[in-house]
Design a protein around this motif. Sequence first.
Motif, mmCIF file in Angstrom:
data_model
loop_
_atom_site.group_PDB
_atom_site.id
_atom_site.type_symbol
_atom_site.label_atom_id
_atom_site.label_comp_id
_atom_site.label_asym_id
_atom_site.label_seq_id
_atom_site.Cartn_x
_atom_site.Cartn_y
_atom_site.Cartn_z
ATOM 1 N N ALA A 231 31.475 38.227 6.539
ATOM 2 C CA ALA A 231 30.343 38.926 6.473
ATOM 3 C C ALA A 231 30.224 39.901 5.195
ATOM 4 C CB ALA A 231 30.148 39.777 7.872
ATOM 5 N N TRP A 232 31.197 40.611 4.982
ATOM 6 C CA TRP A 232 31.090 41.501 3.844
ATOM 7 C C TRP A 232 31.049 40.778 2.469
ATOM 8 C CZ3 TRP A 232 30.055 46.441 2.776
ATOM 9 C CH2 TRP A 232 30.319 46.847 1.775
ATOM 10 N N ASP A 233 32.126 39.822 2.184
ATOM 11 C CA ASP A 233 32.187 39.192 0.937
ATOM 12 C C ASP A 233 30.719 38.462 0.571
ATOM 13 O OD1 ASP A 233 34.576 39.933 0.520
ATOM 14 O OD2 ASP A 233 35.754 38.169 0.965
ATOM 15 N N SER A 234 29.964 38.014 1.748
ATOM 16 C CA SER A 234 28.996 37.179 1.571
ATOM 17 C C SER A 234 27.810 38.234 1.264
ATOM 18 C CB SER A 234 28.654 36.630 2.772
ATOM 19 O OG SER A 234 29.648 35.595 3.195
ATOM 20 N N TYR A 235 27.735 39.427 1.994
ATOM 21 C CA TYR A 235 26.850 40.574 1.606
ATOM 22 C C TYR A 235 27.106 40.994 0.048
ATOM 23 C CZ TYR A 235 24.870 45.020 1.172
ATOM 24 O OH TYR A 235 23.890 45.895 0.467
ATOM 25 N N LYS A 236 28.457 41.043 -0.370
ATOM 26 C CA LYS A 236 28.753 41.527 -1.528
ATOM 27 C C LYS A 236 28.185 40.270 -2.711
ATOM 28 C CE LYS A 236 32.185 43.807 -4.235
ATOM 29 N NZ LYS A 236 33.633 43.827 -4.427
ATOM 30 N N LYS B 273 20.886 32.991 1.078
ATOM 31 C CA LYS B 273 21.578 33.677 0.154
ATOM 32 C C LYS B 273 20.893 34.406 -0.901
ATOM 33 C CE LYS B 273 25.117 29.992 0.759
ATOM 34 N NZ LYS B 273 25.994 28.947 -0.074
ATOM 35 N N HIS B 274 20.186 35.659 -0.281
ATOM 36 C CA HIS B 274 19.724 36.562 -1.148
ATOM 37 C C HIS B 274 19.318 37.714 -0.155
ATOM 38 C CE1 HIS B 274 15.449 35.825 0.208
ATOM 39 N NE2 HIS B 274 15.668 34.442 0.009
ATOM 40 N N GLY B 275 19.003 38.831 -0.804
ATOM 41 C CA GLY B 275 18.819 40.195 -0.071
ATOM 42 C C GLY B 275 17.631 40.258 0.745
ATOM 43 N N CYS C 155 26.753 31.055 14.607
ATOM 44 C CA CYS C 155 26.337 31.984 13.858
ATOM 45 C C CYS C 155 26.992 32.051 12.326
ATOM 46 C CB CYS C 155 26.308 33.280 14.197
ATOM 47 S SG CYS C 155 25.486 33.615 16.059
ATOM 48 N N ARG C 156 28.082 31.525 12.293
ATOM 49 C CA ARG C 156 28.724 31.555 10.938
ATOM 50 C C ARG C 156 28.061 30.424 9.917
ATOM 51 N NH1 ARG C 156 34.341 33.108 9.491
ATOM 52 N NH2 ARG C 156 34.691 32.201 7.390
ATOM 53 N N VAL C 157 27.733 30.754 8.766
ATOM 54 C CA VAL C 157 27.285 30.007 7.920
ATOM 55 C C VAL C 157 27.938 29.999 6.528
ATOM 56 C CG1 VAL C 157 24.985 29.412 8.759
ATOM 57 C CG2 VAL C 157 25.219 31.215 7.510
ATOM 58 N N ASP C 158 27.720 29.253 5.642
ATOM 59 C CA ASP C 158 28.275 29.391 4.398
ATOM 60 C C ASP C 158 28.124 31.039 3.731
ATOM 61 O OD1 ASP C 158 29.701 28.278 2.128
ATOM 62 O OD2 ASP C 158 28.026 28.138 1.208
ATOM 63 N N GLY C 159 26.916 31.506 3.857
ATOM 64 C CA GLY C 159 26.557 32.716 3.324
ATOM 65 C C GLY C 159 26.646 33.501 4.137
ATOM 66 N N GLY C 160 27.545 33.709 5.289
ATOM 67 C CA GLY C 160 27.552 34.970 6.107
ATOM 68 C C GLY C 160 27.437 34.467 7.703
ATOM 69 N N TYR C 161 26.608 35.589 8.350
ATOM 70 C CA TYR C 161 26.663 35.001 9.871
ATOM 71 C C TYR C 161 25.018 35.539 10.115
ATOM 72 C CZ TYR C 161 31.427 35.373 10.757
ATOM 73 O OH TYR C 161 32.759 35.236 10.679
ATOM 74 N N SER C 162 24.214 34.354 10.750
ATOM 75 C CA SER C 162 22.864 34.498 10.986
ATOM 76 C C SER C 162 22.414 34.596 12.424
ATOM 77 C CB SER C 162 22.336 33.079 10.375
ATOM 78 O OG SER C 162 20.884 33.130 10.826
ATOM 79 N N GLY C 163 21.451 35.317 12.708
ATOM 80 C CA GLY C 163 20.904 35.159 14.080
ATOM 81 C C GLY C 163 20.362 33.775 14.323
ATOM 82 N N ILE C 164 19.964 33.663 15.650
ATOM 83 C CA ILE C 164 19.644 32.159 16.215
ATOM 84 C C ILE C 164 18.267 32.297 16.959
ATOM 85 C CG2 ILE C 164 20.234 30.445 17.963
ATOM 86 C CD1 ILE C 164 23.022 30.979 17.109
ATOM 87 N N ARG C 165 17.323 31.496 16.635
ATOM 88 C CA ARG C 165 16.126 31.501 17.367
ATOM 89 C C ARG C 165 15.929 31.243 18.770
ATOM 90 N NH1 ARG C 165 12.895 32.808 13.032
ATOM 91 N NH2 ARG C 165 13.409 31.568 11.178
ATOM 92 N N ASP C 166 16.754 30.467 19.148
ATOM 93 C CA ASP C 166 16.670 29.831 20.706
ATOM 94 C C ASP C 166 18.157 29.485 21.199
ATOM 95 O OD1 ASP C 166 16.520 28.586 23.138
ATOM 96 O OD2 ASP C 166 14.806 27.359 22.506
ATOM 97 N N VAL C 167 18.755 30.409 22.121
ATOM 98 C CA VAL C 167 20.367 30.175 22.396
ATOM 99 C C VAL C 167 20.220 29.125 23.559
ATOM 100 C CG1 VAL C 167 21.230 32.628 21.949
ATOM 101 C CG2 VAL C 167 19.879 32.078 24.085
ATOM 102 N N TYR C 168 19.089 28.374 23.927
ATOM 103 C CA TYR C 168 19.234 27.423 24.794
ATOM 104 C C TYR C 168 18.973 25.964 24.306
ATOM 105 C CZ TYR C 168 18.516 31.345 28.022
ATOM 106 O OH TYR C 168 18.828 32.485 28.780
#
Length: 588
Positions: free
Chosen positions: A140-145, A159-161, A513-526
């Motif tokens: 999470a940190w390295d990707s943010y960095k 992969k951007h701010g 949630c883990r993707v190449d560029g960090g961790y992402s939220g998800i739109r539908d958990v079902y």
Amino acid sequence: MTVSEAVSGFIPRSYWDTLTEKFILLLVFSAFITLCFGAIFFLPDSSKLLSGVFFHSSAVETNTHTGPDSSDAGSAGNDDRLLAKIKKDHEKALLEVEASSWEYNGTGCIILHSVAGSRRTQEWYREPANFLYKTMMKHAWDSYKQYAWGSNELRPVSKHGHSSNLFGSIKGATIVDALDTLYIMEMFEEFDAATDWVEKSLDFNVNAEVSVFEVNIRFVGGLLSAYYLSGKEVFRRKAVELGEKLLPAFKTPTGIPWALLNLKSGIGRNWPWASGGSSILAEYGTLHLEFMHLSRLSGNSEFAQKVMNIRKVLNRLEKPQGLYPNYLNPNSGQWGQHHVSVGGLGDSFYEYLLKAWLMSDKTDEEGKKMYYDALQAIETNLMRKSTNGLTYIAEWKGGLLEHKMGHLTCFAGGMIALGADGAPGDKTGHQMEQAAEIARTCHESYARTTLKLGPEAFRFDGGVEAIATRQNEKYFILRPEVIETYMYMWRFTHDPKYREWGWEAVQALEQHCRVDGGYSGIRDVYASSPNYDDVQQSFYLAETLKYLYLLFSEDDHLPFEHWVFNTEAHPLHPPPPPYSSSAFHLHL
Ligand code: DMJ
């Protein structure tokens, strides 16, 4: 004369010697081969090992190249060493199995399911707390960095701010929110880089409107805890500087602060959608801890006075059924809509009443009374049990219940457990049961989804229990509340199920949630596969990963007797006794 003597008479001595040596070598070699294969077939999971031998050859190769070991291959000592070596390599191979075949046994060990289906317990290497920082926080940190350094948050898919309008043009929310997590996880190199950014680039001199609540819990809270943990003066200075910039928010007829404030002009206002121009309970009621600390660290009593005044206003008001409505007009000092929630709009107000009392070394009797009275009213009016026995906290709208519970409300399990010890009238056991039941309900809200991550809100009506029924309530944005409750419940009960549940969440986060560029939220958990929202929230690093780490750490890592967490999981250190002479008891 023996035959050998006779023969030796016809054969040169050197030839005879060579033959003997070759024979002995052949014997040793055969013994060695037999031993290797015997070891392979008698060890468990031989198929995995065989693949190691035949495709990597690490055990055998290493052994043939280790001088003394190979020349002694027939000795008993070497048998043991060889077996140990093979076993070690075998276990190493097992550790390479996929994450999906891990299972956490709740006691500090991870069970790895090998290809052959047998189970082995590893007491080292992939111990969960290590996994949390070495793998999750680091990613999470390295990707943010790498992709968003200096921005408020990261968009891990594109992969951007990213920046929400909550912080105006203040930058670096993820850096400040993550400071203490980096420190607690002993990621000191990363902590130093973050400190350097705070020293050189964190700037509050902006002409922009911010959310007073969000800036307080993430920036002031983050800086305060970084100061308490590291002792670095820059954090204290920055926290006080920001606190002073927030003070104009309290310039209202009642002293109930505005939700939004322009940091340059000092002009405030409320959210346009809030009932009748009201301020929000969870916002103005979640400044108390940080502001008390700001007074303590700056010697300026104004911070403490502002938040103590909020209590005075609240205590003068009539409360419907003893409940606190979410909306309060800062001009008239009257309640807005009678909407009560322990989730969004209300949640951390209750948390801060309890924690103010704990923070004061249990001398803040007013905070204590307000908390336990409010909890009683919540129990009477909002807490319900579903047909199948799941306890939930509903929302209250002018006396009518909406049988819905938010993910945000799930923090209440942890809060009730934290306060149970001090509960008046022998209610400790009862409150611990309530806390455990809420934890179970919130776990069910995760378990009943396809992706094993909880929806934003779940309902107990129309024939469903702990399931989201509306499309706009099915998302998961890396929120911490359920894990926060597991962490408190684990500390107070040591029931392994809380670690098991936490581990389930780790697996789901890693898988979905883990993707190449960090961790992402998800739109539908079902949904059957994740549809990413492309935001790595700063509270994922501040709270979710920290609470997971603490869930798998020893109890003496940030013990509750010495630390109180603000609502963004920033640990604050209560002042040393005697409290009566501290800034927590300034002349108000
Ligand atoms: C955090 O910012 C805080 O925990 C806050 O009190 C409410 N929710 C978010 C995370 O979900």
